[in-house]
Design a protein around this motif. Structure first.
Motif, PDB file in Angstrom:
ATOM      1  N   SER A 169       0.814  -1.264   0.074  1.00 27.58           N
ATOM      2  CA  SER A 169      -0.166   0.016  -0.069  1.00 27.58           C
ATOM      3  C   SER A 169       0.705   1.287  -0.012  1.00 27.58           C
ATOM      4  O   SER A 169       0.658   2.177  -0.610  1.00 27.58           O
ATOM      5  N   LEU A 174       1.196   4.021  -2.707  1.00 23.44           N
ATOM      6  CA  LEU A 174       0.935   5.675  -2.467  1.00 23.44           C
ATOM      7  C   LEU A 174       2.072   6.542  -2.947  1.00 23.44           C
ATOM      8  O   LEU A 174       1.803   7.282  -3.462  1.00 23.44           O
ATOM      9  N   TYR A 232      -6.554   8.435  -2.485  1.00 21.22           N
ATOM     10  CA  TYR A 232      -6.249   6.842  -2.058  1.00 21.22           C
ATOM     11  C   TYR A 232      -6.770   6.676  -0.711  1.00 21.22           C
ATOM     12  O   TYR A 232      -7.388   5.680  -0.322  1.00 21.22           O
TER      13      TYR A 232
END
Length: 495
Positions: free
Chosen positions: A109, A113, A122
């Motif tokens: 993740s 990002l 996001y």
């Protein structure tokens, strides 16, 4: 073409095309870079005011993150286990399975990002998804899985998988905008959301469980998931309009001068210049983070800390040992967390002002040890309630710890993104272990549980002392190198 000035330094407004815009931005950058100290302080004050206002949304998101994560602890007091026929250690497994999803998702993740550079889309997007999952939890349990234990595990795993994006992503976002000596206070504001969720989450849960019980024929704990999940989705939609992206991306809410200063500040503070495309790749930051032993050391320390902070998930259960009904128990759980939130914020500000981290972690940790000793030594109601106030002080150590982590692994950003996610991800193992530290058979005193937490807390302090000594040696080496090369004082690690 039109002429303009910034604090007496001239620049020219060029016709609008890509090269002209780039030249115009460079002119503003140079103007800000060479402005007077007084002018710069004024622009910086406005920049920080706007940033703090927008970043405050992170605390609200974190409050809801923890409420959605811990609502099963409150639901346990009103029939959650009985309705789903959970037995033995099954409730503990329901708690721990969420962290399995955490472990799997956090590193990918944060790498993603850092690659897309759009936290304003996001992070709220992930928030909306976990809110929807929370709302649908009850329906999935009883329609798809017929109220079976398997259904609880599946839904809790999915919640953890999606929630994993938020905390490391929020830490990374803060570290992209704030200087090292500003970061502790801002991380405190973020993580205070977790403590506020424990304080006001208990009040909200108490109100829902009391008012909604039996409405439309549903048990009170079902309404807990419905109401809190819906609230999360609403806030997520609002967050898309509030959260900022990274300083390197255009920002309509900043003036050109403020935007330029945002980038200059980070370059001056820790060499946060624009990375090459190679350093922004998905694998570069991963390799750099995993090859740094400091990352692994901090990961182990955070894992140990997660074990002794495991009392958080069982706080209502600990409160219930005082002998009050569920409503009073939840209400009594709020004041300890409210005090802890206030003291965590004050401690973090003091840590930033002093430029010191270690002692600001050790003192709250020691208060937590005292609290565990009190809780395991007596069943006296007053003493046990006082111990709950001291236990929550342990969270202050966690607040300052995360500021120290961000300070100690400051560059490059791709490495920091992976390091923050890696430390928080693998430390989740400590939360899984912590889920089994408080079995019902050890109640009501939970003396064995308290003893385990005291041992973990002590080991955590010793590991941080070793880490501090290493950073001190690194600072001495950096200072000697600066003197030898005749260059001004550069990066120094906060101790």
């Amino acid at each position: 073409m039109a002429a303009g000035t910034f604090e007496g330094v001239g620049y020219t407004r060029l016709p609008v095309n890509d090269s002209a815009v780039e030249l115009h931005q460079d002119a503003i950058y140079e103007a800000v870079l060479h402005s007077s100290q007084e002018d710069r302080e004024r622009v910086e004050k406005n920049l920080l005011r706007k940033l703090d206002t927008r970043m405050s949304m992170l605390m609200l998101i974190y409050i809801l993150n923890y409420i959605d994560r811990n609502n099963v602890a409150a639901a346990r007091l009103r029939g959650f286990e009985e309705d789903l026929h959970l037995e033995g250690q099954q409730f503990n497994t329901v708690l721990s399975i969420l962290y399995v999803g955490y472990i799997l998702m956090q590193i990918p993740s944060n790498m993603f990002l850092n690659c897309i550079g759009k936290p304003s889309i996001y992070l709220p997007g992930c928030m909306a998804i976990w809110g929807v999952i929370s709302v649908l939890t009850v329906s999935v349990l009883f329609i798809v899985f017929s109220g079976r234990y398997t259904g609880v595990l599946v839904t809790r795993f999915c919640v953890g998988f999606v929630e994993a994006a938020f905390f490391p992503g929020a830490l990374f976002l803060l570290s992209k905008w704030y200087k090292r000596r500003e970061l502790g206070e801002r991380i405190a504001i973020l993580t205070c959301g977790a403590m506020l969720s424990n304080a006001f989450g208990s009040l909200l849960a108490s109100a829902i469980l009391d008012i909604m019980d039996g409405v439309w024929g549903y048990a009170a704990w079902r309404w807990l998931f419905y109401v809190e999940g819906t609230l999360t989705v609403v806030v997520a939609l609002c967050a898309t309009c509030v959260l900022p992206d990274f300083p390197s991306t255009p920002s309509r809410w900043l003036t050109p001068e403020e935007h330029a200063l945002a980038q200059i500040r980070m370059e001056e503070d820790g060499g946060e210049d624009e990375e090459s495309e190679d350093s922004k790749s998905l694998t570069s930051g991963l390799i750099q983070a995993l090859s740094d032993w400091k990352v692994w050391w901090l990961c182990i320390a955070e894992t140990i800390m997660a074990v002794y902070l495991s009392f958080n998930a069982f706080f209502p259960t600990l409160g219930a040992t005082m002998g009050y009904n569920p409503t009073v128990t939840l209400l009594l759980c709020s004041p300890p967390w409210a005090l802890a939130t206030f003291l965590a914020f004050k401690t973090s500000r003091h840590s930033d002002a002093d430029g010191e981290r270690f002692l600001h972690i050790v003192v709250p940790s020691f208060l937590g040890i005292v609290g565990f000793l009190m809780a395991m030594s007596t069943m006296n109601t007053a003493v046990r309630y006082m111990s709950m106030f001291l236990l929550t002080q342990s969270y202050t150590a966690g607040v300052v710890f995360w500021a120290w982590v961000s300070n100690s692994i400051s560059r490059p950003p791709s490495k920091r993104a992976v390091a923050l996610a890696f430390i928080n991800s693998l430390s989740t193992v400590g939360k899984i272990i912590g889920s089994y530290v408080w079995p019902s058979k050890w109640g009501p005193s939970y003396a064995n549980s308290c003893a385990i937490c005291i041992a973990a807390n002590t080991l955590f302090i010793l590991m941080l002392w070793v880490f501090r000594q290493h950073l001190r040696r690194l600072n001495e080496e950096l200072e000697a190198e600066d003197i030898k090369l005749g260059r001004p004082k550069g990066l120094r690690y906060l101790l």
